[in-house]
Design an enzyme around this catalytic site. Structure first.
Site, PDB file in Angstrom:
ATOM      1  N   SER A 102       0.825  -1.205   0.000  1.00 39.73           N
ATOM      2  CA  SER A 102       0.000   0.000   0.000  1.00 39.73           C
ATOM      3  C   SER A 102       0.855   1.248   0.000  1.00 39.73           C
ATOM      4  O   SER A 102       1.815   1.365   0.753  1.00 39.73           O
ATOM      5  CB  SER A 102      -0.921   0.009   1.226  1.00 39.73           C
ATOM      6  N   ASP A 103       0.485   2.180  -0.871  1.00 35.35           N
ATOM      7  CA  ASP A 103       1.060   3.521  -0.815  1.00 35.35           C
ATOM      8  C   ASP A 103       0.629   4.149   0.509  1.00 35.35           C
ATOM      9  O   ASP A 103      -0.378   3.756   1.107  1.00 35.35           O
ATOM     10  CB  ASP A 103       0.528   4.322  -2.006  1.00 35.35           C
ATOM     11  N   LYS A 104       1.379   5.116   0.989  1.00 40.23           N
ATOM     12  CA  LYS A 104       1.013   5.785   2.252  1.00 40.23           C
ATOM     13  C   LYS A 104       0.196   7.044   2.008  1.00 40.23           C
ATOM     14  O   LYS A 104      -0.967   7.133   2.401  1.00 40.23           O
ATOM     15  CB  LYS A 104       2.278   6.134   3.058  1.00 40.23           C
ATOM     16  N   THR A 105       0.811   8.023   1.361  1.00 41.88           N
ATOM     17  CA  THR A 105       0.185   9.340   1.225  1.00 41.88           C
ATOM     18  C   THR A 105      -1.065   9.272   0.363  1.00 41.88           C
ATOM     19  O   THR A 105      -1.008   8.905  -0.808  1.00 41.88           O
ATOM     20  CB  THR A 105       1.183  10.339   0.612  1.00 41.88           C
TER      21      THR A 105
END
Length: 808
Positions: free
Chosen positions: A348-351
């Site tokens: 998963s990407d964070k931002t």
């Protein structure tokens, strides 16, 4: 001695720690560096532009268009499709036009389902092109002019100002359009490209990337890279080369290969046997004799081929897609519904994915005697009304939410207070100031808000506050100092506290991660943001903090197997670029894992396309949406859990159908192979076609059957599936022969052995009995194949049961 050293340390004034911003940088090759020596206020000449355009091409992302006809024809490939096509051709050769029409129709329908469902899933490059700037201001032949961004070449001098979309990768020159040195560095939002939650300060000599947005300042820059060579261009290239066969298609092909081999083997043997038998009967084989045998074998082949396999699978997945659509989860690639059931790692990407991508007020540092409400009230008084700066907006939003007095305020109109004068933010002083009249106390005071270093210096130093800011910085939080003058004076300042700001996790992210892990799906954070910020967010989400930086993915001394192990054991990666995200997914897949990827930015698009299941979240960029297989329309990640549960239910239905269909094919082939060779017994062609059609028509309703959802990721075990199918097929074959012998030897029904299927002297009763047995027995087998355990552990749905019984 130790005590003395400690006292000396205490006497020494605390210092603010500098936290280096880690950014991807790369050296330009010498031949390209030589082109960067353009005179800033003169620019390139038309001749130089023409030469460089010929050498580097236009500043645009080129793409290879797939011919729609060729794409449609690609759906006629695969083991099962080839076998159906062979039957289609043979039916035309023997002039069996009814079968010719039925088989041709099935081929076209199966191809149309795939073509229509996936025709809109390859628009990622168009979306990337839409993020590029259309016009640019550039110096050419000594004058500043506006040109199409696609006409930029390396060495061009472009003017960048507040609000501009950067048109190409460029190096900042530190001067303005009039040639004077700039006093203020640029603030650039590159979150969609790199995943960094905060605007990045860019100074002379730094690189600004194509498609990022200038949030503050203005400066000239020299173009270093254009088109496909830019940061975003390389991301587009990764998307265009990622076009692998899907996991589900591989599974269907493996099943198809097995069925094709046994079908062709047995049918060829039967064909040769029937030809030899016909030759013995007529002495000389005519063309008509060969065609008659070929027609009989063809019907047997068509009945054995699971022509409905792709259709039943597609309908089952389409029903699941419709269920997910009701939960605001849009499925763009139909087979992603099945593949999601087998996903065991979710990157998963964070931002913007795990977090809100919005700076938010966090727990502050307060000086004794002051409250959080005091801090927010004074910071609001020192805020610039209407400013679109993300930090100012975060402060104003928190103040209006948490301070009752400010709930209905607009601008600087605050009950009981009047802002007499206001000094907006100045990059040189790094603070805002306001002089305020307090109507209740009948006196004036001044407030200031700005960089911690400036505010601490304003109040005459504060070691405790300095240590607090350093602690916040080590955790990746942005700090702002707030101070006011001591009552009765306008120049004696006192510190109120430090505001801390962070891009916080979404409200449902931690719960989603917990539920994913309960279902056997490991969540890994992969972000372009700074390592300290990634670790802080991971801690808040309940994840382990074993986050590695991008260097661990580019270690030249490590083998691919070692890098894959690092990916497997790490909880995430920070400071990565699109190529790194793509590489993480690739390495995990090399371990035999099915990988899901969630993201929202341009930087996530290549990994979304590479992953077995790419999931674009709410409010994502067009590039991410186009590269993904599944798009979430609702904010948050909780619908991912719904997607996993639905896909696992669909997987169980598809597995039970595959087991049933292979079993019925094995049963059909073995029974007719033995009875044709050993007993010279044949069935009418029309009855064989009925068996083929009813077998698949009835099982279409498996898409609405109840399913037992696995608590772990599902997996196709082809060897186990085929072995079990062969065993069940052999049992069914034994049952069919038992029916044949009981009818012949116990009830004395003529077996019509040796007679042609169209022979008028046939009794016909045995044919009817065998037809009923061969068509019905596999249908009841599906009640056993739909569960791993006993059938009563999860009862079939009424619709499913009624449909199976109705076809009997």
């Amino acid at each position: 001695m130790g005590e003395k050293a400690k006292n000396e340390k205490d006497d020494k004034e605390a210092q603010f720690e500098d936290h280096e911003h880690v950014e991807v940088s790369e050296e330009l090759p010498p031949e390209l560096e030589a082109l960067m020596q353009t005179e800033p206020l003169k620019g390139l000449s038309e001749a130089e532009v023409a030469e460089r355009t010929a050498r580097f091409g236009k500043n645009e992302i080129s793409e290879k268009k797939t011919n729609p006809l060729l794409k449609f024809l690609s759906y006629f490939t695969g083991a099962i499709a080839y076998l159906i096509e062979l039957a289609f051709i043979l039916s035309g050769v023997v002039e069996d036009w009814i079968d010719f029409g039925i088989i041709g129709g099935l081929l076209v329908i199966n191809a149309l389902i795939g073509f229509i469902e996936e025709s809109k899933a390859d628009a990622a490059l168009d979306a990337l092109k839409n993020t590029l700037a259309l016009k640019s201001r550039v110096f050419r032949d000594g004058r500043l002019q506006e040109i199409e961004s696609s006409e930029l070449v390396p060495g061009d001098i472009v003017a960048v100002r507040l609000g501009d979309i950067i048109p190409a990768d460029a190096r900042l020159l530190g001067i303005s359009v009039d040639g004077s040195d700039v006093e203020v560095n640029l603030q650039v939002d590159q979150s969609a490209l790199t995943g960094e939650s905060l605007p990045v300060e860019k100074k002379r000599g730094d690189t600004i990337y194509s498609s990022s947005i200038c949030k503050q300042g203005q400066m000239l820059a020299v173009v270093t890279k254009t088109g496909a060579n830019t940061f975003i261009g390389r991301a587009a290239n990764l998307i265009s080369i990622t076009n692998e066969q899907g996991h589900f298609q591989k599974i269907v092909n493996q099943i198809g290969n097995f069925l094709v081999v046994i079908t062709l083997t047995m049918v060829v043997i039967i064909f040769i046997y029937l030809l030899l038998r016909r030759k013995n009967e007529v002495d000389h084989l005519s063309k008509t004799d060969v065609f008659d045998v070929l027609r009989d074998v063809l019907v047997l082949t068509v009945a054995a081929i699971p022509v409905g396999l792709p259709t039943v699978m597609s309908v089952t997945m389409a029903v699941g897609a419709k269920q997910l659509a009701a939960k605001q989860v849009i499925v763009k690639r139909l087979t992603a519904v099945e593949e999601m059931a087998s996903v065991s790692v979710l990157c998963s990407d964070k931002t913007g994915t795990l977090t809100l991508n919005k700076l938010t007020f966090d727990e502050p540092y307060l000086k004794p005697g002051f409250t959080k409400e005091d801090l927010l009230l004074y910071s609001y008084l020192a805020s610039e009304p209407g400013a679109n700066d993300p930090i100012e907006m975060a402060v104003r939003t928190a103040a209006k939410r948490d301070v009752p007095l400010l709930a209905d305020c607009t601008g600087h109109t605050i009950p009981g207070f009047k802002v007499a004068s206001f000094v907006p933010f100045n990059p040189a002083t790094k603070l805002t100031q306001a002089t305020v009249v307090d109507h209740h106390a009948g006196e004036s005071f001044r407030v200031a808000k700005g960089a911690p270093q400036v505010i601490v210096k304003l109040v005459g130093g504060d070691d405790e506050a300095t240590h607090a800011v350093n602690l916040l910085a080590r955790r990746g939080l942005r700090a702002l100092g707030v101070a006011r003058t001591v009552p009765g004076t306008l120049d004696n300042w006192q510190l109120i506290g430090m505001i801390s700001l962070l891009d916080p996790p979404r409200p449902d992210s931690a719960e989603t991660i917990r539920r994913c892990e309960e279902m056997g799906v490991v969540v890994k954070m992969v972000t372009g943001d700074q390592l300290i910020i990634a670790k802080e967010v991971a801690g808040r989400l309940g994840m382990s903090r074993a986050i590695l930086d991008a260097n661990s993915l580019t270690d030249p001394d490590a083998t691919d197997a070692q890098l894959a192990d690092r990916c497997l054991h790490a909880d995430g990666f920070a400071q990565v670029i699109p190529e790194h995200k793509y590489r993480v997914v690739e390495l995990l897949q090399s371990k035999g894992l099915l990988v899901g990827m969630t993201g929202d930015g341009v930087n996530d698009a290549p990994a979304l396309k590479k992953a077995n299941v790419g999931i674009a979240v709410h409010d994502c960029t067009d590039a991410a949406r186009s590269a993904a297989d599944i798009v979430l329309l609702a904010p948050g990640l909780s619908t991912i859990v719904d997607g996993v549960l639905t896909s696992r239910a669909i997987f169980q239905r598809m597995r039970s159908y595959a087991l049933y269909r292979i079993t019925s094919t094995v049963h059909f082939l073995i029974f007719f192979f033995i009875i044709t060779l050993a007993f010279r017994w044949q069935m009418k062609a029309i009855l064989l076609i009925f068996i083929a059609v009813l077998n698949d028509a009835a099982t279409l309703v498996i898409s609405v059957d109840n399913a037992q959802i696995s608590r772990r990721p599902d997996k196709w075990r082809i060897g186990q599936l085929i072995t079990l199918s062969v065993i069940l097929g052999c049992f069914l074959t034994a049952l069919s022969f038992a029916v044949f012998f009981v009818a012949r030897d116990v009830f004395n029904i003529p077996d019509d052995a040796g007679k042609q299927s169209e022979d008028d002297t046939k009794d016909g009763r045995m044919e009817t009995i065998i037809y009923l047995n061969v068509s019905s027995a596999p249908h009841f087998t599906i009640f056993s194949t739909r569960l791993a355990g006993f059938f009563w552990e999860n009862l079939p749905s009424l619709t499913f049961t009624a449909a199976i019984l109705a076809t009997q």
